[in-house]
Scaffold this motif. Structure first.
Motif, PDB file in Angstrom:
ATOM      1  N   THR A 255     -16.366   6.435 -10.044  1.00 27.74           N
ATOM      2  CA  THR A 255     -16.442   8.114 -10.224  1.00 27.74           C
ATOM      3  C   THR A 255     -15.621   8.797 -11.387  1.00 27.74           C
ATOM      4  O   THR A 255     -15.779   9.909 -11.556  1.00 27.74           O
ATOM      5  N   GLY A 256     -15.207   7.819 -12.355  1.00 27.88           N
ATOM      6  CA  GLY A 256     -14.582   8.301 -13.197  1.00 27.88           C
ATOM      7  C   GLY A 256     -13.199   8.522 -13.132  1.00 27.88           C
ATOM      8  O   GLY A 256     -12.437   9.444 -13.918  1.00 27.88           O
ATOM      9  N   TRP A 257     -12.575   8.461 -12.009  1.00 28.74           N
ATOM     10  CA  TRP A 257     -11.197   8.493 -11.644  1.00 28.74           C
ATOM     11  C   TRP A 257     -10.099   7.398 -11.677  1.00 28.74           C
ATOM     12  O   TRP A 257      -9.485   7.447 -10.832  1.00 28.74           O
ATOM     13  N   ALA A 258     -10.318   6.405 -12.302  1.00 27.90           N
ATOM     14  CA  ALA A 258      -9.842   5.446 -12.441  1.00 27.90           C
ATOM     15  C   ALA A 258      -8.287   5.485 -12.655  1.00 27.90           C
ATOM     16  O   ALA A 258      -7.388   4.655 -12.276  1.00 27.90           O
ATOM     17  N   ALA A 259      -7.652   6.340 -13.175  1.00 33.61           N
ATOM     18  CA  ALA A 259      -6.256   6.933 -13.337  1.00 33.61           C
ATOM     19  C   ALA A 259      -5.752   7.147 -12.008  1.00 33.61           C
ATOM     20  O   ALA A 259      -4.258   7.062 -11.918  1.00 33.61           O
ATOM     21  N   LEU A 260      -6.560   7.480 -11.065  1.00 30.34           N
ATOM     22  CA  LEU A 260      -5.852   7.480  -9.573  1.00 30.34           C
ATOM     23  C   LEU A 260      -5.806   6.390  -8.878  1.00 30.34           C
ATOM     24  O   LEU A 260      -5.555   6.187  -7.533  1.00 30.34           O
ATOM     25  N   ALA A 261      -6.302   5.236  -9.496  1.00 33.29           N
ATOM     26  CA  ALA A 261      -5.929   4.034  -8.817  1.00 33.29           C
ATOM     27  C   ALA A 261      -4.704   3.450  -8.187  1.00 33.29           C
ATOM     28  O   ALA A 261      -4.572   2.911  -7.215  1.00 33.29           O
ATOM     29  N   PRO A 262      -3.336   3.949  -8.939  1.00 35.24           N
ATOM     30  CA  PRO A 262      -2.315   3.734  -8.300  1.00 35.24           C
ATOM     31  C   PRO A 262      -2.077   4.434  -6.982  1.00 35.24           C
ATOM     32  O   PRO A 262      -1.215   3.787  -6.127  1.00 35.24           O
ATOM     33  N   VAL A 263      -2.610   5.549  -6.707  1.00 34.36           N
ATOM     34  CA  VAL A 263      -2.840   6.101  -5.328  1.00 34.36           C
ATOM     35  C   VAL A 263      -3.297   5.252  -4.328  1.00 34.36           C
ATOM     36  O   VAL A 263      -2.664   5.332  -3.295  1.00 34.36           O
ATOM     37  N   VAL A 264      -4.327   4.694  -4.541  1.00 35.79           N
ATOM     38  CA  VAL A 264      -4.940   3.695  -3.655  1.00 35.79           C
ATOM     39  C   VAL A 264      -4.080   2.468  -3.445  1.00 35.79           C
ATOM     40  O   VAL A 264      -3.976   2.002  -2.375  1.00 35.79           O
ATOM     41  N   ARG A 265      -3.420   1.851  -4.501  1.00 34.07           N
ATOM     42  CA  ARG A 265      -2.437   0.913  -4.403  1.00 34.07           C
ATOM     43  C   ARG A 265      -1.255   1.068  -3.443  1.00 34.07           C
ATOM     44  O   ARG A 265      -1.026   0.386  -2.496  1.00 34.07           O
ATOM     45  N   ILE A 266      -0.691   2.300  -3.701  1.00 32.11           N
ATOM     46  CA  ILE A 266       0.361   2.837  -2.719  1.00 32.11           C
ATOM     47  C   ILE A 266      -0.036   2.954  -1.508  1.00 32.11           C
ATOM     48  O   ILE A 266       0.676   2.674  -0.663  1.00 32.11           O
ATOM     49  N   THR A 267      -1.306   3.627  -1.223  1.00 33.38           N
ATOM     50  CA  THR A 267      -1.728   3.882   0.088  1.00 33.38           C
ATOM     51  C   THR A 267      -1.997   2.546   0.703  1.00 33.38           C
ATOM     52  O   THR A 267      -1.696   2.576   1.873  1.00 33.38           O
ATOM     53  N   ALA A 268      -2.585   1.659   0.121  1.00 33.80           N
ATOM     54  CA  ALA A 268      -2.872   0.401   0.933  1.00 33.80           C
ATOM     55  C   ALA A 268      -1.805  -0.391   1.188  1.00 33.80           C
ATOM     56  O   ALA A 268      -1.555  -1.047   2.219  1.00 33.80           O
ATOM     57  N   ALA A 269      -0.632  -0.420   0.183  1.00 33.79           N
ATOM     58  CA  ALA A 269       0.592  -1.120   0.632  1.00 33.79           C
ATOM     59  C   ALA A 269       1.248  -0.397   1.945  1.00 33.79           C
ATOM     60  O   ALA A 269       1.687  -0.946   2.636  1.00 33.79           O
ATOM     61  N   ALA A 270       1.385   0.991   1.841  1.00 30.29           N
ATOM     62  CA  ALA A 270       1.892   1.648   2.924  1.00 30.29           C
ATOM     63  C   ALA A 270       0.960   1.517   4.265  1.00 30.29           C
ATOM     64  O   ALA A 270       1.693   1.218   5.433  1.00 30.29           O
ATOM     65  N   ALA A 271      -0.436   1.515   4.165  1.00 31.69           N
ATOM     66  CA  ALA A 271      -0.920   1.161   5.429  1.00 31.69           C
ATOM     67  C   ALA A 271      -0.691  -0.142   5.893  1.00 31.69           C
ATOM     68  O   ALA A 271      -0.814  -0.530   7.260  1.00 31.69           O
ATOM     69  N   SER A 272      -0.819  -1.232   5.032  1.00 30.68           N
ATOM     70  CA  SER A 272      -0.710  -2.461   5.344  1.00 30.68           C
ATOM     71  C   SER A 272       0.618  -2.780   6.034  1.00 30.68           C
ATOM     72  O   SER A 272       0.661  -3.432   7.045  1.00 30.68           O
ATOM     73  N   LEU A 273       1.949  -2.072   5.643  1.00 31.70           N
ATOM     74  CA  LEU A 273       3.100  -2.208   6.260  1.00 31.70           C
ATOM     75  C   LEU A 273       3.124  -1.473   7.380  1.00 31.70           C
ATOM     76  O   LEU A 273       3.707  -1.982   8.475  1.00 31.70           O
ATOM     77  N   GLY A 274       2.584  -0.435   7.687  1.00 34.60           N
ATOM     78  CA  GLY A 274       2.328   0.322   8.894  1.00 34.60           C
ATOM     79  C   GLY A 274       1.782  -0.587   9.878  1.00 34.60           C
ATOM     80  O   GLY A 274       2.249  -0.628  11.077  1.00 34.60           O
ATOM     81  N   ALA A 275       0.615  -1.274   9.567  1.00 34.68           N
ATOM     82  CA  ALA A 275      -0.035  -2.068  10.553  1.00 34.68           C
ATOM     83  C   ALA A 275       0.770  -3.238  10.983  1.00 34.68           C
ATOM     84  O   ALA A 275       0.830  -3.570  11.933  1.00 34.68           O
TER      85      ALA A 275
END
Length: 408
Positions: A255-275
């Motif tokens: 969608t042209g927002w590749a600059a926000l990819a670090p947000v997904v990486r941080i979110t995925a890391a946090a969610a995985s750790l929480g689970a």
């Protein structure tokens, strides 16, 4: 020695959400789209319905049996020790595989190539240490990680749905009945976290009231989140999601927002750790309950006098998870986990069906639907996962038979 009751409704709900909104929301879409195709949303609805029926069974049982161990303890009380053992063993083996999947997903988002296995191992060790310092610290850390996860997912959904009209997704493969059911079985992996609340029954304040409410709140929140994410993935990526290793990052890129990819990486890391944190906690309590009944080695029943946690069980589980991380594959871990957990909930529905009188809080029809749903989904899983899962369950049954014979 009993465990201390320290967890409030908010703590229990956060632990359930932390278990469900974890690695699954970042890792399950590729295999699910690959098998369900255009029937992805139907598969998600099926998984959610089965999860709801199972959740009501768990809530009804937990209100009457507010002790550590979840369905292991419930099935022992309602339908006999053998069924309790099979439930507990299925839970432990399935959720240990889930722990490995969570750790690997965390490393995939948080670490560069070549460092992922060491980082996954370090995550398991670090969270095992957190668990050893007490359940209230576990609940606090889980709350923080859940908030981080939800904020990151909100960004992905807002960007994806906001620009979906301009996207040109790859057409989804045609759906088949078997593919939709297999997709539902894989997606069930993402919903199974509410059991963590029930396994902590001995540590919840006013458990007869708190546990049923926390289970419904946690599952309801997870269903809303997964539906929003599923619609976003389908609308922006379509069939391309099946080949993606990071679907939510690819949503932003498409969608042209590749600059926000670090947000997904941080979110995925946090969610995985929480689970991972909530999973390690729940497995530890089920292991404790099984060790108390000598279905696992008795030395695992020791509770730390100061921290009020089953420290020996927590440490042993962490060691096993580390070993799996060193040799396992993520997709195989998801299939194997679903196999064990579906068997666990099949027995939970059977135990809840047996309850009568004041103990009944939900119609028996829900337990019938839940049990049939578990049977249907477990028989639709990948063949290798079913074969390995059956072999490990039978190995546990054989070990218990030998122990009982030697004891006699």
């Amino acid at each position: 020695m009993p465990l201390a009751r320290r967890l409030t409704l908010g703590d229990a709900t956060a632990l359930g959400l932390g278990s469900m909104i974890g690695a699954g929301v970042f890792s399950v879409w590729a295999p699910a789209v690959g098998v369900a195709g255009s029937g992805l949303l139907v598969a998600l609805v099926i998984a959610a319905i089965v999860a709801y029926c199972n959740a009501t069974a768990s809530a009804q049982l937990a209100a009457v049996h507010p002790v550590a161990g979840g369905t292991y303890a419930y099935a022992r009380a309602e339908i006999g020790p053998w069924w309790g053992f099979i439930a507990g063993w299925s839970f432990v083996i399935g959720k240990i595989a889930s722990c490995a999947a969570m750790a690997m997903t965390f490393a995939a988002y948080a670490a560069p190539d070549g460092w992922r296995i060491p980082v996954a191992v370090a995550a398991v060790v670090a969270l095992a240490v957190v668990n050893c310092f007490g359940v209230t610290r576990t609940a606090l850390v889980t709350r923080i990680l859940v908030v981080c996860s939800l904020l990151g997912l909100a960004v992905v959904v807002a960007v994806g749905l906001g620009t979906a009209s301009a996207a040109s997704p790859v057409p989804l493969p045609d759906a088949t009945a078997y593919g939709v059911l297999q997709g539902a079985g894989l997606l069930f992996f993402a919903f199974a976290g509410y059991a963590r609340i029930a396994t902590l029954g001995e540590e919840v304040v006013d458990p007869a009231r708190t546990i049923p409410r926390a289970i419904v709140l946690a599952l309801g929140g997870a269903v809303v989140v997964y539906l929003l994410v599923a619609v976003t993935v389908v609308a922006t990526l379509g069939g391309a999601a099946a080949a993606s290793t990071a679907p939510l990052a690819d949503v932003l890129a498409s969608t042209g927002w590749a600059a926000l990819a670090p947000v997904v990486r941080i979110t995925a890391a946090a969610a995985s750790l929480g689970a991972l944190l909530a999973l390690l906690t729940g497995i530890g309590r089920t292991t404790l309950a099984m060790a108390r009944e000598h279905d696992l080695p008795s030395f695992l029943a020791k509770i730390d006098d100061r921290r009020q946690v089953p420290r020996r069980a927590e440490i042993l589980i962490a060691v096993i998870v580390v070993a799996i991380v060193l040799v396992a594959d993520l997709r195989d871990a998801i299939g194997f986990s679903s196999f064990g957990v579906l068997l666990y909930y099949l027995i939970a529905n059977a135990a809840a069906f047996r309850q009568q009188g004041p103990a009944r809080r939900h119609p028996r029809a829900l337990q019938v639907v839940g049990a049939l749903g578990c049977l249907l989904l477990v028989n639709s899983l990948p063949v290798l996962a079913s074969i390995v899962g059956t072999a490990v369950v039978l190995l546990g049954v054989l070990a218990r038979m030998i122990r009982l014979r030697l004891t006699r």
